[in-house]
Design an enzyme around this catalytic site. Sequence first.
Site, PDB file in Angstrom:
ATOM      1  N   GLU A  98       8.697 119.389 -50.241  1.00 63.74           N
ATOM      2  CA  GLU A  98       8.387 120.130 -49.019  1.00 63.74           C
ATOM      3  C   GLU A  98       9.572 120.020 -48.069  1.00 63.74           C
ATOM      4  O   GLU A  98      10.174 118.949 -47.950  1.00 63.74           O
ATOM      5  CB  GLU A  98       7.180 119.529 -48.285  1.00 63.74           C
ATOM      6  CG  GLU A  98       5.899 119.548 -49.067  1.00 63.74           C
ATOM      7  CD  GLU A  98       4.724 118.946 -48.284  1.00 63.74           C
ATOM      8  OE1 GLU A  98       4.871 118.677 -47.077  1.00 63.74           O
ATOM      9  OE2 GLU A  98       3.675 118.741 -48.899  1.00 63.74           O
ATOM     10  N   GLU A 134       1.318 112.687 -50.194  1.00 62.54           N
ATOM     11  CA  GLU A 134       1.813 111.712 -49.207  1.00 62.54           C
ATOM     12  C   GLU A 134       0.853 110.537 -49.003  1.00 62.54           C
ATOM     13  O   GLU A 134       0.238 110.394 -47.938  1.00 62.54           O
ATOM     14  CB  GLU A 134       2.096 112.408 -47.871  1.00 62.54           C
ATOM     15  CG  GLU A 134       3.202 113.447 -47.958  1.00 62.54           C
ATOM     16  CD  GLU A 134       3.578 114.050 -46.598  1.00 62.54           C
ATOM     17  OE1 GLU A 134       2.793 113.915 -45.649  1.00 62.54           O
ATOM     18  OE2 GLU A 134       4.649 114.664 -46.507  1.00 62.54           O
TER      19      GLU A 134
HETATM   20  C1  GAL Z   1       3.451 117.222 -44.686  1.00 62.55           C
HETATM   21  C2  GAL Z   1       2.246 117.514 -45.549  1.00 62.55           C
HETATM   22  C3  GAL Z   1       1.973 118.993 -45.620  1.00 62.55           C
HETATM   23  C4  GAL Z   1       2.018 119.599 -44.233  1.00 62.55           C
HETATM   24  C5  GAL Z   1       3.347 119.305 -43.605  1.00 62.55           C
HETATM   25  C6  GAL Z   1       3.517 119.896 -42.233  1.00 62.55           C
HETATM   26  O1  GAL Z   1       3.487 115.889 -44.292  1.00 62.55           O
HETATM   27  O2  GAL Z   1       2.427 117.016 -46.852  1.00 62.55           O
HETATM   28  O3  GAL Z   1       0.707 119.215 -46.222  1.00 62.55           O
HETATM   29  O4  GAL Z   1       0.987 119.080 -43.473  1.00 62.55           O
HETATM   30  O5  GAL Z   1       3.483 117.905 -43.489  1.00 62.55           O
HETATM   31  O6  GAL Z   1       4.774 119.592 -41.692  1.00 62.55           O
END
Ligand code: GAL
Length: 672
Positions: free
Chosen positions: A291, A142
């Site tokens: 994710e 990110e």
């Molecule tokens: C994302 C990040 C992850 C984790 C997640 C939690 O933005 O890439 O590593 O922190 O949020 O929601």
Amino acid sequence: MYYGAAWYPEHWPAARWDEDIRLMRSAGMNVCRIAEFAWSTMEPTEGYYTFDWLECAIDKLHSNGIAVVLGTPTAAPPAWLTHHHPDTIATEQDGRLAQHGNRCHYNPGSITYQKYARRIVEQMVKRFGHDPRIIGWQIDNEYNRVDYSEDTGRRFQAYLKDVYGSLDALNSHWSTAYWSQSYSDWREIPIPIGPHNPGLMLAFRHFATRVWADFQRVQVDSIRAGALSSHWITHNFMGWFDGFDHYVVSKDLDLVSWDWYVGSGHHDYLSTGVVHDLTRGLKRQNFWLMETQPGCVNWSQNNNMLNKGEARCMAWHAVAHGADALLYWQWRSAYGGQEQLHGSLIGADGAPRPFYSEAAQIGSDIAALNSSLDLSKSTPVNDVAILHSYDSRWSINAQRHNKSFDPVAVLNQYARPFAAQNIGIDVVSAEAALETYKLVIAPAIAVLTETSEAEMAAFVERGGTLVLGVRTGQKDAYNALLPALQPGRPLLRKLAGAEVAEYYALDDSAPVSLNLAGTTSEGESKIWAELLRPLDDATKVVATYGEFNGWLDGGAAITVGPTNANGGKVIVVGALLDDDAQGELTEWLAQIASIEPVWPDHIEGVEFSRRRFKDSDEELLFIINHTRSAQDVNTAGSLDPATVNILTQQPVQGTLHLEAYDVAVLKINIGV
Ligand code: GAL
């Protein structure tokens, strides 16, 4: 299709790993992303590398049929690095250095940082580049930081010299005689902080984009130099985030992925589908959902749990919009660290949490799908494109004129009703080739380049219907006003047969009468209204403003320009209509551009989306009940009763019954 989670074996003793992997398998998982924050474990002190643990984890995953995506760890530099090389730490806008330990605290433009990043990536590639157990690499995590150090200031000046060639050119593009801003030395040009000259502000965004592209390039080159050609490279972007131009940064990647979190509340498929569409549009190919939240997050105002079943809808919604993979973040929370309370599949006790059962159901859905077809050979194919431009968003956001004017909301204003009408859309760059579409919408594309103009004009010549939304075509590529009123580009003005005589930020809603398909209706323009002036005798006015501020009263709100021999035309929409009127407008647009919906009936809360198999008449039809009550879909006359729901292996037989948050995936032949 791939399905899995982000797993951090470095948080746990190796003796635990077999159990984790067993549980992954029993949830139907076949991919795992690892190592993206593990720099201090892989290189605990400078130049001393320990990869045996990672090798062992990869081996265990592989021997259980789980493919590996390896993350490069550069989003979380180790303390020895930032301590010994403070020049790698990012400088905030107020001149303070970022603190170590919250990740992303590095300056991506720092040459020292890039040197260390290259080194760790090269070491990883040396060890794993020839490893067929790895399927791909994720670079960093990110991207988001902008650095404000003096060093970055100097680099920005060098960048400007490179791009503009001469100070005369820069001064002229930025109109620097205004407020005595003229520059006589590159070193005089500041990094803009807060509102500033529009040309300078846009240029700094372009520079930030270049910084990320260069930072990424260092790692892409290191991976490509030593990895198997089968290893693809991705980065996980963040939806609407606009810190850099994603079209530029994704060019060097093989695959785009993104991270989708709901945060507080619940997911609204009418506004989330478009974010998948945006991501799919970055490279105009399918993407990975790298994710997504297993129930809840830890960083929102209220980290409520998704309703039972909601995540299953979200999963299939993402797939329906082009996801070829889906990974939960994260498998299990570390006992310590900043994200202790985040949702996960495994609890602090090492046992599955309640959400795990839903994840396992999704896993078994995916297994059913994988056993009957290769999902990656299909993709959404749509006749409607909505154009998107980071330059325009930056330009407008710096000068909203009405604080509620949000360019993303304007794009959504078109996307939402299309989604509600079961019409699939692509979201593509304002500079993209438009040859495959019937209807193209340019909502708030304020910065309109010659490339876009040429592409749009050719599209209309071929018979396409082009919609120019509010604020479209006001500025050039340097964020300067075009010397003609909107649409300020000559070809478009001619095709539109109309111009924007004046734009108005509204303090109240202005009444609008629409006369679209021969029937009249009343609506309102909110936040913004443009008074259109026909320039061609053949231009038709199909909506007018009612009595409001005297200026707009009785004036044109929507015009249809002359129709060419191929049926092509330009529609200028000067009103930001309320939801009902906007729904009518989009329905009418679909009708005049001969757009067929994916499904003829509208059922509140039920999504119908499609992916088509390449070079084939076969499609996947996804029917997703996003509501908390059961729904019946009458398929008689629309589907062969023998059509099977791949997830249940049951034929639809006339009425397809969907329980709350239920999903059906049907393979249909549109040639029949
Ligand atoms: C994302 C990040 C992850 C984790 C997640 C939690 O933005 O890439 O590593 O922190 O949020 O929601």
